[in-house]
Design a protein around this motif. Structure first.
Motif, PDB file in Angstrom:
ATOM      1  N   VAL A  78       0.751  -1.179  -0.146  1.00  0.00           N
ATOM      2  CA  VAL A  78       0.062  -0.140  -0.183  1.00  0.00           C
ATOM      3  C   VAL A  78       0.763   1.317  -0.014  1.00  0.00           C
ATOM      4  CG1 VAL A  78      -1.623   1.441   1.353  1.00  0.00           C
ATOM      5  CG2 VAL A  78      -1.964  -0.993   1.150  1.00  0.00           C
ATOM      6  N   ASP A 121       1.091   3.928  -3.060  1.00  0.00           N
ATOM      7  CA  ASP A 121       0.632   5.112  -2.761  1.00  0.00           C
ATOM      8  C   ASP A 121       1.805   6.213  -3.272  1.00  0.00           C
ATOM      9  OD1 ASP A 121      -1.112   7.500  -1.306  1.00  0.00           O
ATOM     10  OD2 ASP A 121       0.726   7.555  -0.198  1.00  0.00           O
ATOM     11  N   SER A 122       3.181   5.817  -3.183  1.00  0.00           N
ATOM     12  CA  SER A 122       4.273   6.704  -3.443  1.00  0.00           C
ATOM     13  C   SER A 122       4.607   6.657  -4.713  1.00  0.00           C
ATOM     14  CB  SER A 122       5.302   6.197  -2.607  1.00  0.00           C
ATOM     15  OG  SER A 122       5.189   6.261  -1.214  1.00  0.00           O
ATOM     16  N   ILE A 152      -2.262   7.859   4.840  1.00  0.00           N
ATOM     17  CA  ILE A 152      -2.995   7.381   3.576  1.00  0.00           C
ATOM     18  C   ILE A 152      -4.669   7.260   3.322  1.00  0.00           C
ATOM     19  CG2 ILE A 152      -2.983   5.470   1.915  1.00  0.00           C
ATOM     20  CD1 ILE A 152      -0.184   4.737   2.546  1.00  0.00           C
ATOM     21  N   ASP A 153      -4.914   7.648   2.182  1.00  0.00           N
ATOM     22  CA  ASP A 153      -6.432   7.917   2.281  1.00  0.00           C
ATOM     23  C   ASP A 153      -7.011   6.577   1.847  1.00  0.00           C
ATOM     24  OD1 ASP A 153      -6.327   7.739  -0.474  1.00  0.00           O
ATOM     25  OD2 ASP A 153      -6.037   9.992  -0.700  1.00  0.00           O
ATOM     26  N   SER A 183      -6.554   5.288  -1.958  1.00  0.00           N
ATOM     27  CA  SER A 183      -5.094   4.616  -2.079  1.00  0.00           C
ATOM     28  C   SER A 183      -4.931   3.341  -1.623  1.00  0.00           C
ATOM     29  CB  SER A 183      -3.963   5.744  -1.193  1.00  0.00           C
ATOM     30  OG  SER A 183      -4.041   6.920  -2.003  1.00  0.00           O
ATOM     31  N   ILE A 184      -5.664   3.054  -0.358  1.00  0.00           N
ATOM     32  CA  ILE A 184      -5.318   1.430   0.034  1.00  0.00           C
ATOM     33  C   ILE A 184      -6.085   0.663  -1.038  1.00  0.00           C
ATOM     34  CG2 ILE A 184      -6.570   0.073   1.797  1.00  0.00           C
ATOM     35  CD1 ILE A 184      -6.452   2.479   3.919  1.00  0.00           C
ATOM     36  N   ARG A 231      -6.517   0.822  -4.223  1.00  0.00           N
ATOM     37  CA  ARG A 231      -5.698   0.941  -5.379  1.00  0.00           C
ATOM     38  C   ARG A 231      -4.552  -0.125  -5.350  1.00  0.00           C
ATOM     39  NH1 ARG A 231      -6.383   6.498  -5.883  1.00  0.00           N
ATOM     40  NH2 ARG A 231      -4.425   6.936  -4.672  1.00  0.00           N
ATOM     41  N   ALA A 232      -4.191  -0.305  -3.938  1.00  0.00           N
ATOM     42  CA  ALA A 232      -3.229  -1.217  -3.933  1.00  0.00           C
ATOM     43  C   ALA A 232      -3.644  -2.696  -3.878  1.00  0.00           C
ATOM     44  CB  ALA A 232      -2.405  -1.056  -2.297  1.00  0.00           C
TER      45      ALA A 232
END
Length: 347
Positions: free
Chosen positions: A155, A159-160, A283-284, A287-288, A290-291
């Motif tokens: 995650v 996110d990065s 982290i929003d 973004s979680i 999307r991982a």
């Protein structure tokens, strides 16, 4: 002769208000927001830090490549400067013994790997800057693998904007197939298997060439051992796993950049201290999700505003899990993170 007239004591009493104070033009000058341009600054890579001093590589890849010691300028005192940063340095940049440069600025970062103390803490802690790969190191046994911790690393990487890689060590002690089944739907995750006496150094090394790769992992999984094998002069401390608790002992205490030199080119290995937890409080929600690209695709059929939690009405994820179209363990991992974050604002 006296400084005052003794016959008229009342009129000539010496008073401190009679002292003439010279004006100090510097003290009375109004402060300005203008700062020196530092046109003579050179760019260097921050390799590591210790007690307010930074190791900085100057003229990277050039004929005059060398390390210097530098400190930060006062205007950077509130800015986190981390391994991997590209710093503008002025002052003595010769690198001679006893010299000290001064960092006056940080170049724009291409990426920032961050974590928080826990999932309720939204204050981010920057780990490394400008990395483009993350190598997650996990052991097949001793200590046993933790899929949920690896999920957290993934995650943070996604996110990065950092490409994740996975190395499973100690495969001679246990079969990692069950653990790896948790990630089999991730097409973008490259996996390396490593036995203690036969690590695939050439394969891993080839993946490092041309990249800045941050190594992360639970304490005791063999991360520092792998770093030492890839960078023979790294001399990173290694530890063992406690037989009673099953936990690894923290060895590396700082983050440091090391030059990897391979047959096909060079790269950067950024070794980090081993951790037992990895907070994602910064982290929003999106973004979680999307991982978990395999589940994100399914969740596209959820109603607007769906929380994707176990009791969410008409949730496509829960329906797909019940129908056997997605792995229950993957859904449980995602929902565990989302449930933690749904209560974050309560703290």
């Amino acid at each position: 002769m006296s400084w005052w007239n003794d016959d008229d004591d009342d009129d000539d009493v010496f008073d401190e208000a009679d002292v003439r104070v010279r004006p100090n033009p510097k003290a009375n000058r109004p402060r300005t927001k203008r700062r020196p341009a530092h046109d003579d600054a050179v760019i260097g890579r921050v390799l590591g830090t210790s007690r307010g001093r930074y190791r900085v590589l100057i003229d990277e890849g050039g004929s005059d490549e060398h390390e210097i010691t530098a400190t930060r300028a006062r205007e950077l005192r509130r800015m986190p400067i981390v391994t991997g940063d590209r710093a503008r340095v002025v002052g003595d940049t010769s690198g001679d013994e006893g010299t000290l440069g001064r960092m006056v600025g940080i170049e724009d970062r291409t990426s920032l790997l961050r974590r928080s103390a826990d999932d309720t803490d939204q204050v981010e802690r920057v780990i490394v800057a400008n990395a483009d790969q993350m190598l997650v190191v996990v052991a097949a046994a001793d200590p046993p693998p933790r899929p949920r911790l690896v999920d957290r690393y993934l995650v943070a990487a996604i996110d990065s904007g950092i490409r994740p890689l996975l190395v499973v060590t100690k495969t001679d002690l246990a079969d990692p197939s069950e653990f790896l089944s948790h990630f089999e739907e991730l097409d973008n995750l490259r996996v390396f298997l490593s036995a203690r006496d036969d690590p695939p150094l050439d394969e891993i090394g080839a993946a490092l060439v041309g990249h800045s790769t941050v190594f992360v992992g639970h304490s005791g999984v063999g991360k520092s051992t792998l770093v030492n094998a890839l960078v023979p002069d790294a001399d990173r401390a290694t530890g063992h796993v406690n037989e009673v608790t099953g936990r690894g002992r923290h060895t590396s205490s700082s983050t440091i950049s090391l030059r990897y030199r391979g047959q096909d080119g060079d790269g950067w290995v950024i070794d980090t201290p081993g951790v037992r937890s990895f907070g994602l409080g910064h982290i929003d929600h999106d973004s979680i999700l999307r991982a978990y690209p395999d589940l994100d695709e399914v969740a596209a059929d959820c109603p607007r505003g769906c929380t994707h939690l176990p009791g969410a009405p008409d949730c496509a994820l829960n329906d797909a899990r019940d129908a056997g179209r997605v792995a229950p363990a993957r859904v449980a991992s995602l929902q565990g993170l989302l449930e933690t974050f749904s209560h974050r604002d309560e703290y």
